[in-house]
Design an enzyme around this catalytic site. Structure first.
Site, PDB file in Angstrom:
ATOM      1  N   CYS A 135       1.137 -40.074  31.704  1.00  0.00           N
ATOM      2  CA  CYS A 135       0.673 -41.271  32.402  1.00  0.00           C
ATOM      3  C   CYS A 135       0.701 -42.459  31.441  1.00  0.00           C
ATOM      4  O   CYS A 135       0.159 -42.366  30.329  1.00  0.00           O
ATOM      5  CB  CYS A 135      -0.735 -41.052  32.943  1.00  0.00           C
ATOM      6  N   CYS A 189      16.675 -14.340  19.022  1.00  0.00           N
ATOM      7  CA  CYS A 189      17.583 -13.244  18.682  1.00  0.00           C
ATOM      8  C   CYS A 189      18.543 -13.709  17.596  1.00  0.00           C
ATOM      9  O   CYS A 189      19.196 -14.755  17.736  1.00  0.00           O
ATOM     10  CB  CYS A 189      18.346 -12.806  19.927  1.00  0.00           C
ATOM     11  N   CYS A 214      13.908  -7.088  12.797  1.00  0.00           N
ATOM     12  CA  CYS A 214      12.664  -7.385  12.111  1.00  0.00           C
ATOM     13  C   CYS A 214      12.376  -8.873  12.263  1.00  0.00           C
ATOM     14  O   CYS A 214      13.252  -9.711  11.991  1.00  0.00           O
ATOM     15  CB  CYS A 214      12.774  -7.011  10.634  1.00  0.00           C
ATOM     16  N   CYS A 245      54.101 -42.977  25.803  1.00  0.00           N
ATOM     17  CA  CYS A 245      54.917 -41.921  26.380  1.00  0.00           C
ATOM     18  C   CYS A 245      54.811 -40.652  25.558  1.00  0.00           C
ATOM     19  O   CYS A 245      54.090 -40.586  24.566  1.00  0.00           O
ATOM     20  CB  CYS A 245      56.379 -42.372  26.460  1.00  0.00           C
ATOM     21  N   CYS A 280      55.321 -37.679   8.140  1.00  0.00           N
ATOM     22  CA  CYS A 280      56.680 -37.356   7.687  1.00  0.00           C
ATOM     23  C   CYS A 280      57.755 -38.122   8.443  1.00  0.00           C
ATOM     24  O   CYS A 280      58.944 -38.025   8.087  1.00  0.00           O
ATOM     25  CB  CYS A 280      56.944 -35.857   7.806  1.00  0.00           C
ATOM     26  N   HIS A 283      66.409 -36.097  25.356  1.00  0.00           N
ATOM     27  CA  HIS A 283      65.680 -34.842  25.571  1.00  0.00           C
ATOM     28  C   HIS A 283      64.996 -34.801  26.941  1.00  0.00           C
ATOM     29  O   HIS A 283      64.866 -33.732  27.554  1.00  0.00           O
ATOM     30  CB  HIS A 283      64.639 -34.643  24.456  1.00  0.00           C
TER      31      HIS A 283
END
Length: 527
Positions: free
Chosen positions: A322, A366, A394, A489, A497, A517
């Site tokens: 509140c 865990c 443990c 593109c 390189c 290509h």
């Protein structure tokens, strides 16, 4: 001839008074309170009795006593029909229906309504009836601050008081929900009918009623029957309990319906009331405000939304309280969800659970990295077992459980404990990092104590960076430098390189005419 003229004039005067009275009622009450039957001089009025402060409804169940404070009770339904000689000679034919009054109480109310008509000396009386039912019903029945529900009342089928008034008297009317509060149809209705011409109105679904049939009245409007005594005919028959849970008794069903009605009407009353926001001090209708259930403080939705969003964004879920000074009340989860939306509420829910688990001394996590779920253990024992993956460990060293001889490692560092608790999924790491990066300093210190400062500032960020790079980059097919594509593109050139290649299939492209290509190939240059 003169007698006929006098009779005709009297009938015309009665007709005019009836019309004037019905028009007045129509202008005074809204459509939810009054509905007129245009085909005849008849109608229906819902009247809500005024309750005193701290009014309580009580139900005794054996040795136990259940009591609740109410501000509203379901209305009394007054169904009436005006005979031709009303108001000069005859009273209206009417029926009273109510879920929380007994037949004896309804009979007393009906007798009082008849007495009110007789006291007028032949004047219109419907508005006076409504005022009496509204202001004086409880006092007349000696009900002051406590309404005791009978614990052995049979359950009867009843008309739906939540349906529109014009439908309440329709035969075979199915229960429905309406703006009268959203409660289900009221069961255990009792209807009392009284008629000045032995022609009572019909109310559907009523299986028990008292029918009042006084004898003919003299010109002075008096009731005479065997020396002035009214004749009451009681008819009753049982009806099956349709649609009622077998686990609830009739009185429990009635009590639940009274509570539902009260809650709905209280909400409607709140929505129509103006409140001053405790943050900005501006007046708002209740429909634009939120009232915290624990403390009752009221704030406008805008202020409370900003307050909750700020606390959750900073990770301070304990601060979602509140805004009033020195008030530790918290809004209901449903209110928080409504204010901040699903995304922030999901974060609030997760952080609140995590904060609660962190404060519990008998909770560990865990140690298996693919699991990491919370595990509750016995504080008298050093062993714990994950209920999900079944790993027994443990609680001191977080290794496989090694028996009851004691753990050789009496303590474990925070970093070691944290490494076992880090989320293993990308979503989990992102959530943890967002919590840490955008949280308050107090929240950051808490996470650092749990996971380790080095882990939070280094390991988590590195894991996220590696995962992001792996998901958003590709290796150059020549030098294997990682490259990110941020537009353009699909013909790429490695800045390391200088090799050109196709982003889609990672094929090396020749220096001359590399765009060939994409001609007739499965790879598209611009998709």
């Amino acid at each position: 001839m003169d007698a006929e003229l006098v009779l005709t004039a009297a009938v015309d005067a009665d007709t005019q008074e009836q019309e004037d009275e019905l028009l007045a009622l129509n202008s005074i009450f809204g459509s939810e309170e009054f509905v007129r039957d245009e085909s005849r001089s008849a109608g229906e009025i819902r009247v809500c009795a005024e309750l005193p402060a701290d009014f309580t409804v009580v139900l005794k169940e054996g040795e136990s006593l259940r009591q609740y404070q109410l501000s509203f009770l379901p209305p009394l339904l007054l169904t009436f029909e005006l005979p031709e000689d009303y108001p000069s000679s005859s009273a209206p034919s009417f029926s009273l229906t109510c879920s929380w009054l007994t037949d004896t109480q309804l009979s007393a109310l009906a007798a009082q309504l008849t007495d009110l008509y007789l006291a007028t000396g032949g004047a219109v009386v419907l508005f006076s009836w409504v005022q009496f039912l509204k202001e004086d019903t409880l006092r007349f029945l000696d009900i002051y601050s406590v309404l005791e529900l009978p614990s052995d009342e049979p359950l009867y089928d009843s008309p739906d008081l939540n349906a529109p008034l014009s439908e309440a008297a329709a035969p075979s009317q199915a229960p429905s929900t309406s703006d009268w509060g959203g409660a289900d149809s009221m069961e255990a209705e009792r209807t009392l009918r009284t008629s000045g011409n032995n022609h009572p109105s019909t109310v559907a679904g009523v299986s028990k009623h008292l029918q009042y049939a006084p004898s003919d009245r003299s010109d002075r409007g008096e009731v005479s029957n065997d020396g002035g005594a009214a004749a009451w005919s009681i008819h009753s028959r049982e009806s099956p309990q349709n649609g009622n849970p077998a686990s609830l008794t009739p009185s429990q069903t009635l009590l639940s319906q009274l509570l539902i009605w009260n809650a709905a009407r209280t909400h409607n009353a709140f929505s129509a009331t103006v409140f001053d926001c405790g943050v900005c001090f501006v007046g708002f209708l209740g429909s634009d405000c939120i009232q915290l259930p624990e403390c009752g403080h009221v704030f406008c939705k805008a202020c409370l939304t900003k307050f909750c969003q700020l606390q959750i964004t900073e990770g301070n879920v304990k601060g979602v309280t509140c805004p009033e000074a020195d008030c530790s009340a918290t809004p209901a989860p449903s209110q928080v969800r409504c204010l901040v939306g699903e995304e922030l509420f999901s974060r609030y829910d997760r952080l609140l659970l995590q904060s609660t688990l962190d404060s519990m001394a008998d909770v560990v996590y865990c140690p298996r990295r693919f699991c990491g779920l919370a595990v509750i253990f016995e504080r008298s024992s050093a062993a714990a077992q994950c209920s999900v993956c079944g790993f027994a460990f443990c609680v001191t060293c977080r290794k496989n459980f090694h028996g009851t001889e004691g753990c050789p490692k009496k303590s474990i560092t925070k970093i070691q404990e944290a490494e076992a608790d880090l989320p293993q999924s990308q979503e989990g790491l992102m959530g943890l990092w967002e919590d840490y990066a955008s949280g308050s300093k107090k929240r950051q210190r808490l996470l650092e104590r749990r996971y380790g400062r080095a882990v939070m500032q280094g390991t988590v960020g590195e894991c996220l960076s590696e995962d992001w790079i792996s998901s958003n980059s590709k290796n150059c097919p020549h030098c294997f430098w990682k490259i990110e594509k941020n537009g353009g593109c699909n013909m790429m050139m490695c800045t390391q390189c200088g090799q050109r290649f196709c982003w889609v299939c990672l094929t090396r492209l020749p220096t001359s005419r590399p765009g060939k290509h994409f001609d007739g190939s499965a790879c598209s240059q611009y998709q």
